[in-house]
Design a protein around this motif. Structure first.
Motif, PDB file in Angstrom:
ATOM      1  N   LYS A 132       0.839  -1.214   0.000  1.00 34.44           N
ATOM      2  CA  LYS A 132       0.000   0.000   0.000  1.00 34.44           C
ATOM      3  C   LYS A 132       0.870   1.259   0.000  1.00 34.44           C
ATOM      4  N   ASN A 133       1.958   1.223   0.792  1.00 34.89           N
ATOM      5  CA  ASN A 133       2.966   2.283   0.766  1.00 34.89           C
ATOM      6  C   ASN A 133       2.387   3.678   1.029  1.00 34.89           C
ATOM      7  N   ALA A 134       1.506   3.792   1.996  1.00 39.67           N
ATOM      8  CA  ALA A 134       0.952   5.101   2.377  1.00 39.67           C
ATOM      9  C   ALA A 134       1.974   5.852   3.237  1.00 39.67           C
ATOM     10  N   PRO A 135       1.874   7.195   3.313  1.00 38.35           N
ATOM     11  CA  PRO A 135       2.889   7.970   4.044  1.00 38.35           C
ATOM     12  C   PRO A 135       2.801   7.861   5.565  1.00 38.35           C
ATOM     13  N   LEU A 136       1.631   7.481   6.079  1.00 42.18           N
ATOM     14  CA  LEU A 136       1.434   7.387   7.535  1.00 42.18           C
ATOM     15  C   LEU A 136       1.168   5.937   7.901  1.00 42.18           C
ATOM     16  N   LEU A 137       1.687   5.537   9.040  1.00 33.88           N
ATOM     17  CA  LEU A 137       1.628   4.128   9.419  1.00 33.88           C
ATOM     18  C   LEU A 137       1.225   3.992  10.877  1.00 33.88           C
ATOM     19  N   ILE A 138       0.303   3.064  11.142  1.00 34.15           N
ATOM     20  CA  ILE A 138      -0.062   2.749  12.530  1.00 34.15           C
ATOM     21  C   ILE A 138       0.279   1.282  12.785  1.00 34.15           C
ATOM     22  N   LEU A 139       1.077   1.051  13.816  1.00 33.55           N
ATOM     23  CA  LEU A 139       1.494  -0.306  14.175  1.00 33.55           C
ATOM     24  C   LEU A 139       1.053  -0.603  15.595  1.00 33.55           C
ATOM     25  N   ASP A 140       0.364  -1.722  15.758  1.00 30.37           N
ATOM     26  CA  ASP A 140       0.114  -2.210  17.110  1.00 30.37           C
ATOM     27  C   ASP A 140       1.133  -3.322  17.308  1.00 30.37           C
ATOM     28  N   GLU A 141       2.227  -3.024  18.044  1.00 36.21           N
ATOM     29  CA  GLU A 141       3.376  -3.927  17.993  1.00 36.21           C
ATOM     30  C   GLU A 141       3.294  -5.103  18.955  1.00 36.21           C
ATOM     31  N   ALA A 142       2.097  -5.431  19.403  1.00 37.95           N
ATOM     32  CA  ALA A 142       1.971  -6.582  20.295  1.00 37.95           C
ATOM     33  C   ALA A 142       2.257  -7.866  19.528  1.00 37.95           C
ATOM     34  N   THR A 143       3.196  -8.635  20.046  1.00 41.28           N
ATOM     35  CA  THR A 143       3.510  -9.921  19.415  1.00 41.28           C
ATOM     36  C   THR A 143       3.423 -11.017  20.466  1.00 41.28           C
ATOM     37  N   SER A 144       2.425 -10.900  21.321  1.00 37.47           N
ATOM     38  CA  SER A 144       2.326 -11.814  22.469  1.00 37.47           C
ATOM     39  C   SER A 144       2.000 -13.243  22.048  1.00 37.47           C
ATOM     40  N   SER A 145       1.412 -13.396  20.832  1.00 33.68           N
ATOM     41  CA  SER A 145       0.955 -14.734  20.453  1.00 33.68           C
ATOM     42  C   SER A 145       1.989 -15.502  19.627  1.00 33.68           C
ATOM     43  N   VAL A 146       3.228 -14.988  19.530  1.00 33.67           N
ATOM     44  CA  VAL A 146       4.221 -15.677  18.703  1.00 33.67           C
ATOM     45  C   VAL A 146       5.466 -16.017  19.521  1.00 33.67           C
ATOM     46  N   ASP A 147       6.255 -16.965  18.977  1.00 34.54           N
ATOM     47  CA  ASP A 147       7.477 -17.351  19.691  1.00 34.54           C
ATOM     48  C   ASP A 147       8.567 -16.295  19.466  1.00 34.54           C
ATOM     49  N   THR A 148       9.659 -16.414  20.189  1.00 36.47           N
ATOM     50  CA  THR A 148      10.701 -15.375  20.196  1.00 36.47           C
ATOM     51  C   THR A 148      11.313 -15.180  18.816  1.00 36.47           C
ATOM     52  N   ARG A 149      11.574 -16.296  18.102  1.00 34.35           N
ATOM     53  CA  ARG A 149      12.200 -16.181  16.776  1.00 34.35           C
ATOM     54  C   ARG A 149      11.274 -15.435  15.813  1.00 34.35           C
ATOM     55  N   THR A 150       9.983 -15.771  15.848  1.00 36.01           N
ATOM     56  CA  THR A 150       9.008 -15.101  14.979  1.00 36.01           C
ATOM     57  C   THR A 150       8.872 -13.641  15.370  1.00 36.01           C
ATOM     58  N   GLU A 151       8.944 -13.382  16.670  1.00 36.08           N
ATOM     59  CA  GLU A 151       8.845 -11.995  17.135  1.00 36.08           C
ATOM     60  C   GLU A 151       9.973 -11.148  16.556  1.00 36.08           C
ATOM     61  N   VAL A 152      11.191 -11.712  16.513  1.00 36.79           N
ATOM     62  CA  VAL A 152      12.341 -10.999  15.943  1.00 36.79           C
ATOM     63  C   VAL A 152      12.085 -10.717  14.458  1.00 36.79           C
ATOM     64  N   LEU A 153      11.552 -11.726  13.730  1.00 39.70           N
ATOM     65  CA  LEU A 153      11.226 -11.554  12.309  1.00 39.70           C
ATOM     66  C   LEU A 153      10.221 -10.431  12.108  1.00 39.70           C
ATOM     67  N   ILE A 154       9.159 -10.443  12.928  1.00 38.90           N
ATOM     68  CA  ILE A 154       8.102  -9.433  12.808  1.00 38.90           C
ATOM     69  C   ILE A 154       8.660  -8.048  13.127  1.00 38.90           C
TER      70      ILE A 154
END
Length: 219
Positions: A132-154
């Motif tokens: 989409k590449n829009a100029p403004l971005l909203i991130l909800d950075e909760a990664t509570s449901s993933v393992d540590t390796r996946t969290e690093v990837l995300i």
């Protein structure tokens, strides 16, 4: 608050502080009842909801995918997206290799029988935001449901996504937002402190309390 183009803004505070409400106001899901929100000097009351939404990409904690191919999910409603743009977005977030292992690759239909992990779903939504590449971005950075390796990837994928954009990150773990340009500290619906990580720690206020309590728990 006055946010400059290209800044990374973290929004922190306890549950119920108003973080999500602030984002909903920015996105014009709610209309402001007093005060003004301006984008490039234009009050958002003067912009249609569709126009405001076009200016934002969103990656939320609850990943939203619909029944359709992986390609459809990544392109969503953006017109004339080339295959190379889709593939480079998926390579950037580290999901291209996995997609190619699926029986129909990018044409695999996502339905109840498709077995994707929470992390893979999140990476697809990040690829969608990249396309989409829009100029403004909203991130909800909760990664509570993933393992540590996946969290690093995300986290790495989100870092790539924020390059060149003005981003608002709803932060759950304060350790992930030390590099934010501005941290807005919310409590009971108000922004009570703002500054960068070092400034706020030195102020020994509410942010310092939050940060130290999380740090002690982690330790």
């Amino acid at each position: 608050m006055d946010i400059k183009s290209g800044q990374k803004v973290a929004i922190v505070g306890p549950t119920g502080a108003g973080k999500t409400t602030l984002v909903n106001l920015l996105m014009k899901f709610y209309d402001v009842s007093s005060g003004l929100i301006k984008i490039d000097g234009v009050p958002i009351q003067e912009l249609s909801r569709e126009k405001v939404h076009d200016l934002f990409c969103m990656v939320l904690q609850d990943t939203w995918l619909f029944e359709g191919t992986i390609r459809d999910n990544i392109v969503y409603n953006k017109k004339d997206v080339s295959e190379s743009v889709i593939v480079s977005a998926c390579k950037a977030v580290g999901i291209d290799h996995f997609i190619r292992t699926l029986p129909h690759g990018y044409d695999t239909v996502l339905d109840d029988s498709t077995n994707l992990s929470a992390g893979q779903k999140q990476l697809i939504t990040i690829a969608r935001a990249m396309v989409k590449n829009a100029p403004l971005l909203i991130l909800d950075e909760a990664t509570s449901s993933v393992d540590t390796r996946t969290e690093v990837l995300i986290q790495e994928a989100m870092d790539k996504l924020t390059v060149g954009k003005t981003s608002f990150v709803i932060a759950h773990r304060l350790s992930t937002i030390k590099n934010a340009d501005v941290i807005l500290v919310m409590k009971d619906g108000d922004i009570i402190e703002s500054g960068n990580h070092h400034e706020l720690l030195e102020a020994k206020g509410f942010y310092a309390e939050l940060y130290n309590s999380q740090f002690e728990k982690a330790g």
